[in-house]
Design an enzyme around this catalytic site. Structure first.
Site, PDB file in Angstrom:
ATOM      1  N   GLU A   1       0.842  -1.204   0.000  1.00 28.67           N
ATOM      2  CA  GLU A   1       0.000   0.000   0.000  1.00 28.67           C
ATOM      3  C   GLU A   1       0.872   1.246   0.000  1.00 28.67           C
ATOM      4  O   GLU A   1       1.974   1.215   0.546  1.00 28.67           O
ATOM      5  CB  GLU A   1      -0.874   0.025   1.282  1.00 28.67           C
ATOM      6  CG  GLU A   1      -1.656  -1.247   1.468  1.00 28.67           C
ATOM      7  CD  GLU A   1      -2.343  -1.343   2.835  1.00 28.67           C
ATOM      8  OE1 GLU A   1      -2.934  -0.356   3.291  1.00 28.67           O
ATOM      9  OE2 GLU A   1      -2.269  -2.429   3.424  1.00 28.67           O
TER      10      GLU A   1
ATOM     11  N   LYS B   1       1.960   4.769   1.584  1.00 31.30           N
ATOM     12  CA  LYS B   1       1.825   5.261   2.965  1.00 31.30           C
ATOM     13  C   LYS B   1       1.346   6.698   2.912  1.00 31.30           C
ATOM     14  O   LYS B   1       2.104   7.617   2.597  1.00 31.30           O
ATOM     15  CB  LYS B   1       3.156   5.160   3.701  1.00 31.30           C
ATOM     16  CG  LYS B   1       3.060   5.726   5.097  1.00 31.30           C
ATOM     17  CD  LYS B   1       3.871   4.957   6.070  1.00 31.30           C
ATOM     18  CE  LYS B   1       3.718   5.431   7.511  1.00 31.30           C
ATOM     19  NZ  LYS B   1       2.633   6.312   7.834  1.00 31.30           N
TER      20      LYS B   1
ATOM     21  N   ASP C   1       0.213  10.363   3.900  1.00 32.56           N
ATOM     22  CA  ASP C   1       0.675  11.284   4.920  1.00 32.56           C
ATOM     23  C   ASP C   1      -0.547  11.952   5.548  1.00 32.56           C
ATOM     24  O   ASP C   1      -0.905  13.077   5.242  1.00 32.56           O
ATOM     25  CB  ASP C   1       1.601  12.329   4.264  1.00 32.56           C
ATOM     26  CG  ASP C   1       2.607  12.865   5.242  1.00 32.56           C
ATOM     27  OD1 ASP C   1       2.614  12.389   6.391  1.00 32.56           O
ATOM     28  OD2 ASP C   1       3.373  13.759   4.862  1.00 32.56           O
TER      29      ASP C   1
ATOM     30  N   TYR D   1      -8.979   6.691   3.469  1.00 27.39           N
ATOM     31  CA  TYR D   1      -8.768   5.363   2.895  1.00 27.39           C
ATOM     32  C   TYR D   1      -8.586   4.373   4.047  1.00 27.39           C
ATOM     33  O   TYR D   1      -7.791   4.624   4.970  1.00 27.39           O
ATOM     34  CB  TYR D   1      -7.509   5.316   2.020  1.00 27.39           C
ATOM     35  CG  TYR D   1      -7.689   5.907   0.630  1.00 27.39           C
ATOM     36  CD1 TYR D   1      -8.881   5.746  -0.069  1.00 27.39           C
ATOM     37  CD2 TYR D   1      -6.654   6.614   0.030  1.00 27.39           C
ATOM     38  CE1 TYR D   1      -9.042   6.287  -1.340  1.00 27.39           C
ATOM     39  CE2 TYR D   1      -6.810   7.155  -1.247  1.00 27.39           C
ATOM     40  CZ  TYR D   1      -8.016   6.986  -1.918  1.00 27.39           C
ATOM     41  OH  TYR D   1      -8.168   7.518  -3.168  1.00 27.39           O
TER      42      TYR D   1
ATOM     43  N   LYS E   1       9.971   3.696   3.812  1.00 27.70           N
ATOM     44  CA  LYS E   1       9.827   5.137   3.592  1.00 27.70           C
ATOM     45  C   LYS E   1      10.634   5.612   2.396  1.00 27.70           C
ATOM     46  O   LYS E   1      11.701   5.082   2.105  1.00 27.70           O
ATOM     47  CB  LYS E   1      10.315   5.894   4.841  1.00 27.70           C
ATOM     48  CG  LYS E   1       9.429   5.744   6.058  1.00 27.70           C
ATOM     49  CD  LYS E   1       8.202   6.614   5.916  1.00 27.70           C
ATOM     50  CE  LYS E   1       7.518   6.913   7.224  1.00 27.70           C
ATOM     51  NZ  LYS E   1       8.131   7.864   8.072  1.00 27.70           N
TER      52      LYS E   1
ATOM     53  N   CYS F   1      22.626  45.454 -13.000  1.00 28.75           N
ATOM     54  CA  CYS F   1      22.573  44.072 -13.502  1.00 28.75           C
ATOM     55  C   CYS F   1      23.939  43.417 -13.325  1.00 28.75           C
ATOM     56  O   CYS F   1      24.955  43.956 -13.777  1.00 28.75           O
ATOM     57  CB  CYS F   1      22.161  44.076 -14.973  1.00 28.75           C
ATOM     58  SG  CYS F   1      22.336  42.442 -15.725  1.00 28.75           S
TER      59      CYS F   1
ATOM     60  N   CYS G   1      25.289  42.796 -17.231  1.00 28.72           N
ATOM     61  CA  CYS G   1      25.613  43.860 -18.201  1.00 28.72           C
ATOM     62  C   CYS G   1      25.724  45.234 -17.537  1.00 28.72           C
ATOM     63  O   CYS G   1      25.929  46.238 -18.218  1.00 28.72           O
ATOM     64  CB  CYS G   1      24.578  43.901 -19.316  1.00 28.72           C
ATOM     65  SG  CYS G   1      22.986  44.543 -18.773  1.00 28.72           S
TER      66      CYS G   1
ATOM     67  N   CYS H   1      16.577  43.504 -15.018  1.00 31.21           N
ATOM     68  CA  CYS H   1      17.610  44.251 -15.735  1.00 31.21           C
ATOM     69  C   CYS H   1      16.922  44.975 -16.883  1.00 31.21           C
ATOM     70  O   CYS H   1      16.053  44.408 -17.548  1.00 31.21           O
ATOM     71  CB  CYS H   1      18.640  43.258 -16.272  1.00 31.21           C
ATOM     72  SG  CYS H   1      19.629  43.921 -17.613  1.00 31.21           S
TER      73      CYS H   1
ATOM     74  N   CYS I   1      21.728  42.911 -22.949  1.00 30.08           N
ATOM     75  CA  CYS I   1      22.280  42.116 -21.840  1.00 30.08           C
ATOM     76  C   CYS I   1      22.573  40.697 -22.332  1.00 30.08           C
ATOM     77  O   CYS I   1      21.682  40.012 -22.833  1.00 30.08           O
ATOM     78  CB  CYS I   1      21.273  42.079 -20.686  1.00 30.08           C
ATOM     79  SG  CYS I   1      21.786  41.018 -19.343  1.00 30.08           S
TER      80      CYS I   1
END
Ligand code: I6G
Length: 681
Positions: free
Chosen positions: A115, A117, A119, A225, A327, A421, A424, A439, A445
């Protein structure tokens, strides 16, 4: 209506709604439109308001929540609620199998129930004579909290078991969780209200189950579930004074199927494996599906399937010896932010990139993570040398989740953004309402130039064979190209005389460029790299306007008529064509490139006109782009996201959160076969 007639009508409605709930929430097969469901529910509520004495514990009206509680009472579990031991590696798994074989003194293979797992939170549901009477958390395993009123509101949990073949008292154990899509919308609502939101779906599910007001829990879209059976017994009023021993199957998997037959949801990914050698494939398969699943998981669970063997193996402390969680690698770890660099993207966006002390997380070693923008840095309150929690989920890029403030060192440094920048040295600016610093150098650039050309030539754009990212960088660095249009001016001589380029690679590139000159209007528009104009939007623009001239000349208002184009995207498009350096490049490209004319069809030839489709999951027969083109050719709009305006969601294999959202919104869901039938109709 007389009371007698009302009793009959209420019973009819309850039975009908139970069936609809089961079809919708458990089988994933809605059978009636929402409006019909709502009408029945309203009728039931009205009848119960008129005759409160006729309201039963298992009435579907009880799913909307009741009066708020002052506190949760305690429930002593009739059978302890155990937890699971964990393994984290193939070696640990092999050791688990060996322990079992040693204990059973047998080398025989044994079947395994496998199955995912989830959370979520383990809960125990109690049914007495088929009616849901109590739900409790695991607590310390012996005593949990009574969360009956909240669990009663979970849509997929039946308040009455189906059929009549069940023990008088049946406890079902399982996991309450919040589907990813519900979690996302809950957090979006929270953010809109200026609230913080939950860190993950598990916390959101836990927070919802801890509400004293079940009306709040009812709005939280929790799901369940089942993973096993707890206490089973005869009621004291039962004359037989005993449980029908034959009711319980002697296979764990079969027991899950029994619970499912009673109307309780069972995780669809559960599988019965012949032996322990099949475990690795199941683990890998679920790991690979992880992102596409509609619920969060943190591993897999494997259980010896044979109940007799389970009984022989017994328990250690609080966990069964016959089961273990296997896990996935941790998705969150601690590390140090060592420095912050600033990267300039295709659109000039300057992004702070965190340089991290390398750390193994989510199965890979991570040393960089994006910090997005100044707002994100402020939100995290992060400084250089801080200890941070880093998260890498699936293939998603690593993210810094939070800072461990307790560990802030004395040499922590505030992160400051550059005033020019970094590539450039042009000025940087932040547009009104935007969090991103940009920029202003445009194609001047180099960083933007390189990224614009890489995008232009990429596979989903005009797809230049023989031109990879590294080669684009080399061509720009050597001053051979400045714009996408310059690519087509390259000669074989230019290319073959470059460092590390032979005649064959040069030939490949020149041939690739020749082939790429013929494209489609949609790909050409996408290739221009206009901000926020992705493939779907580009394709929608092409099919709406039909010619490139019409797109270039469109006003913001006209652009907003196109599916997926909102105010911001429309502005981006108009701004793009208002920049002289873009116009120059685009005109050069128009002179070089070509695409077939899109045929204008009459409304009769467009049976899907004005129908909006969203495609999700893997389409195995047609492929996403082919399906999109076929739908658009019939007049359909194809959008990238599901909303109340979506008419159909086409769900391929491993469809994920879009499918859940479509189901939540009551959007019609088509299989790939159904879509193909529609196209060929
Ligand atoms: O906490 C759990 C989550 C999932 C479980 C569990 C499970 O199976 C899928 N199975 C057992 C047997 C236990 N806890 C004790």
């Amino acid at each position: 209506m007389s009371e007698q007639a009302t009793v009959k009508r209420i019973a009819e409605i309850c039975q009908q709604i139970h069936q609809y709930n089961h079809q919708y929430y458990v089988l994933d097969e809605p059978s009636v439109p929402d409006a019909e469901y709502d009408r029945l529910m309203r009728e039931l509520l009205a009848l119960e308001a008129e005759f409160p004495q006729l309201k039963t514990m298992d009435s579907p009206s009880q799913k909307v929540g009741g009066a708020a509680l002052k506190s949760f009472s305690q429930v002593t579990h009739q059978l302890p609620m155990l937890s699971l031991d964990n393994v984290f590696s193939p070696d640990e798994w092999q050791a688990f199998v060996k322990r079992i074989k040693d204990r059973l003194k047998s080398e025989h293979d044994f079947a395994i129930c496998a199955e995912p797992k989830l959370d979520g939170l383990a809960v125990s549901l109690r049914y007495e004579n088929g009616v849901f009477v109590q739900a409790a958390t695991r607590g310390d395993g012996s005593v949990g909290e009574n969360i009956t009123e909240n669990v009663r509101t979970i849509k997929s949990i039946p308040l009455r078991l189906q059929g009549d073949d069940y023990p008088d008292i049946l406890e079902v154990r399982g996991e309450v969780f919040m589907p990813k899509s519900s979690f996302e919308s809950l957090n979006q609502q929270a953010i809109k209200k200026g609230e913080k939101g939950f860190a993950n779906p598990r916390n959101a599910a836990a927070g919802s189950l801890r509400q004293l007001d079940s009306k709040i829990a009812a709005k939280r879209n929790l799901a369940f579930y089942a993973y096993g059976i707890g206490y089973v017994g005869a009621s004291e009023t039962n004359d037989d004074q005993g449980v029908d021993e034959t009711w319980l199957a002697n296979s764990h998997y079969q027991r899950l199927c029994q619970i499912k037959a009673l109307g309780l949801p069972m995780c669809p990914e559960v599988k019965l494996l012949d032996n322990a050698d099949k475990v690795d494939a199941f683990y890998q398969d679920i790991l690979q599906q992880r992102d596409a699943l509609s619920y969060e998981i943190d591993g897999t669970v494997f259980k010896v399937d044979d109940i007799e063997l389970q009984e022989q193996l017994g328990f250690v402390a609080r966990a069964p010896r016959w089961a273990t969680a296997y896990k996935f690698p941790a998705q969150e770890e601690l590390t140090i932010l060592e420095a912050v660099d600033f990267q300039v993207g295709r659109t000039g966006a300057i992004t702070p990139v965190a340089r991290l002390k390398p750390i193994f997380v989510g199965g890979v070693t991570v040393s960089n993570a994006t910090l997005h923008n100044q707002d994100e840095i402020n939100r995290l309150g992060i400084q250089i040398n801080d200890t941070v929690i880093i998260r890498r989920a699936g293939d998603v890029i690593p993210q810094i989740v939070s800072v461990v403030l307790d560990r802030r060192p004395e040499n922590a440094q505030v992160i400051s953004f550059p005033s020019e920048c970094p590539v450039c040295q042009s000025a940087v600016m932040k547009a009104e309402g935007e969090a991103v610093l940009r920029c202003t150098g445009g194609l001047y650039c180099q960083a933007q130039r390189k990224e614009a050309i890489k995008h232009f030539a990429s596979r989903k754009a005009i797809d230049v064979d023989g031109l990879g990212d590294k080669l684009v960088e080399q061509l720009v660095d050597e001053g051979l190209i400045k714009t996408p249009a310059d690519l087509f001016k390259l000669t074989e001589l230019d290319v073959s005389t470059m460092e590390r380029m032979g005649k064959k690679s040069a030939d490949n590139l020149i041939n690739g460029l020749l082939a790429a000159k013929t494209t489609t209007l949609a790909k050409f528009v996408y290739a221009l790299g206009i901000r926020e104009v992705g493939e779907t939007t580009a394709s929608n623009l092409a099919f709406y306007f039909l010619t490139f001239d019409a797109i270039k000349l469109a006003t913001e208002e006209q652009l907003q008529q196109v599916p997926d184009v909102g105010v911001i995207v429309a502005k981006n498009i108009v701004n793009f064509f208002a920049q002289s350096h873009n116009v120059e490049v685009v005109e050069e490209l128009e002179a070089i490139m070509s695409w077939p004319t899109i045929e204008v069809k009459s409304d009769d030839e467009l049976p899907l006109k004005d129908q909006t489709f969203v495609l999700t999951g893997t389409l195995s027969q047609m492929g996403r782009n082919e399906a999109k083109a076929a739908l658009q050719a019939l007049g359909a709009k194809v959008s990238g996201s599901v909303s109340a305006k979506t008419h159909y969601l086409v769900a391929g294999e491993k469809a994920g959160s879009k499918l859940t959202k479509a189901q939540d919104l009551g959007v019609s869901v088509l299989t790939e076969d159904e879509m193909i039938a529609l196209i060929n109709a």
